[in-house]
Design a protein around this motif. Structure first.
Motif, PDB file in Angstrom:
ATOM      1  N   ARG A  12       0.839  -1.204   0.000  1.00  0.00           N
ATOM      2  CA  ARG A  12       0.000   0.000   0.000  1.00  0.00           C
ATOM      3  C   ARG A  12       0.868   1.245   0.000  1.00  0.00           C
ATOM      4  O   ARG A  12       1.966   1.263   0.534  1.00  0.00           O
ATOM      5  CB  ARG A  12      -0.908   0.033   1.243  1.00  0.00           C
ATOM      6  N   ARG A  13       0.331   2.287  -0.604  1.00  0.00           N
ATOM      7  CA  ARG A  13       0.970   3.590  -0.665  1.00  0.00           C
ATOM      8  C   ARG A  13      -0.133   4.619  -0.839  1.00  0.00           C
ATOM      9  O   ARG A  13      -1.098   4.380  -1.567  1.00  0.00           O
ATOM     10  CB  ARG A  13       1.936   3.622  -1.842  1.00  0.00           C
ATOM     11  N   SER A  14       0.007   5.738  -0.215  1.00  0.00           N
ATOM     12  CA  SER A  14      -0.986   6.799  -0.340  1.00  0.00           C
ATOM     13  C   SER A  14      -1.194   7.150  -1.807  1.00  0.00           C
ATOM     14  O   SER A  14      -0.230   7.326  -2.555  1.00  0.00           O
ATOM     15  CB  SER A  14      -0.511   8.028   0.442  1.00  0.00           C
ATOM     16  N   GLY A  15      -2.443   7.211  -2.235  1.00  0.00           N
ATOM     17  CA  GLY A  15      -2.757   7.572  -3.616  1.00  0.00           C
ATOM     18  C   GLY A  15      -2.622   6.448  -4.615  1.00  0.00           C
ATOM     19  O   GLY A  15      -2.635   6.684  -5.816  1.00  0.00           O
ATOM     20  N   ASP A  16      -2.521   5.184  -4.127  1.00  0.00           N
ATOM     21  CA  ASP A  16      -2.297   4.073  -5.052  1.00  0.00           C
ATOM     22  C   ASP A  16      -3.546   3.622  -5.801  1.00  0.00           C
ATOM     23  O   ASP A  16      -3.479   2.850  -6.738  1.00  0.00           O
ATOM     24  CB  ASP A  16      -1.655   2.883  -4.340  1.00  0.00           C
ATOM     25  N   GLY A  17      -4.726   4.094  -5.381  1.00  0.00           N
ATOM     26  CA  GLY A  17      -5.955   3.751  -6.085  1.00  0.00           C
ATOM     27  C   GLY A  17      -6.533   2.391  -5.743  1.00  0.00           C
ATOM     28  O   GLY A  17      -7.536   1.986  -6.336  1.00  0.00           O
ATOM     29  N   GLU A  51       2.274   5.914  -8.441  1.00  0.00           N
ATOM     30  CA  GLU A  51       2.122   5.959  -6.987  1.00  0.00           C
ATOM     31  C   GLU A  51       1.729   4.610  -6.390  1.00  0.00           C
ATOM     32  O   GLU A  51       1.050   4.549  -5.371  1.00  0.00           O
ATOM     33  CB  GLU A  51       1.172   7.077  -6.563  1.00  0.00           C
TER      34      GLU A  51
END
Length: 110
Positions: A12-17, A51
């Motif tokens: 997971r990563r912020s803004g990954d959709g 992202e």
């Protein structure tokens, strides 16, 4: 250039959709390259630009290598491989989000 089938594991990563609650995802990608290492490098770079957080990549080879191993490859999959080669682009053919097992989250032993 050849097209390689890759499976990418994402964190997971912020803004990954990815969907809310997902712990990551698996992607099936078709990526062009002179060799598999180049296809992997390009795929990881593109996913990072989008992202996403690639953690691991497993290569399954070219169309010819997969056929030699007995993989069944339908016309839709072949069309996506052809598109990846024609457009010199990484094609994400499938995304499977991963979700933590809710029962194990509630169990204090986990």
């Amino acid at each position: 250039m050849k097209v390689f089938t890759l499976v990418v594991e994402l964190g997971r990563r912020s803004g990954d959709g990815l969907p809310d609650g997902a712990t990551g995802a698996g992607l099936v990608c078709y990526a062009p390259g002179q060799d598999e290492a180049e296809a992997v490098r390009e795929t990881v770079a593109i996913l990072k630009q989008a992202e996403m957080a690639p953690l691991d990549v497993t290569g399954y080879g070219t169309l010819e290598e997969r056929l030699e191993e007995g993989h069944e490859i339908d016309d839709d999959e072949r069309a996506l491989m052809d598109r990846a080669l024609e457009e010199n682009a990484v094609i994400i053919a499938q995304m499977t989000p991963y979700f933590a097992d809710e029962a194990s989250q509630d169990d204090p032993r986990h």
